[in-house]
Design a protein around this motif. Structure first.
Motif: not given
Length: 111
Positions: A67-76
């Protein structure tokens, strides 16, 4: 911190030229992508293939979550650019839901 392993699968489009280009990109992964992977808590990552099937092994520490990886990726923006580029080579597994790319595999045997 203890580590945990995840095993994932994805397919490539069945085109030998595309596959060679995909492999070339993975010989020189963009530094921003490597940084993003490491920052998420992924300590080791390997990708294997047979035919057009890809198999990924990830070893992660306790700070990792999908979940946190997906959130971080979405903002990068750079990760989004990389993922869009990789999607030109990849295709969903036949049983994947819309938007699913890499799918977790279940362990069915361990000695």
């Amino acid at each position: 911190m203890k580590s945990k392993r995840y095993y994932l699968a994805c397919d490539l489009k069945d085109d030998p030229e595309l596959f060679e280009t995909y492999k070339d990109f993975h010989k020189n992964v963009w530094p921003e992508i490597l940084e993003s992977i490491k920052a998420s808590g992924i300590e080791q990552m390997e990708i294997f293939n047979i035919g057009n099937r890809l198999f990924m092994v990830m070893e992660v520490n306790d700070s990792f979550s999908f979940e946190s990886k997906a959130e971080s990726d979405a903002e990068n923006d750079k990760v989004q650019e990389w993922e869009a580029l990789m999607w030109t080579f990849q295709q969903q597994l036949p049983w994947a839901k819309p938007g699913e790319k890499w799918m977790l595999m279940d362990s069915i045997f361990k000695l």
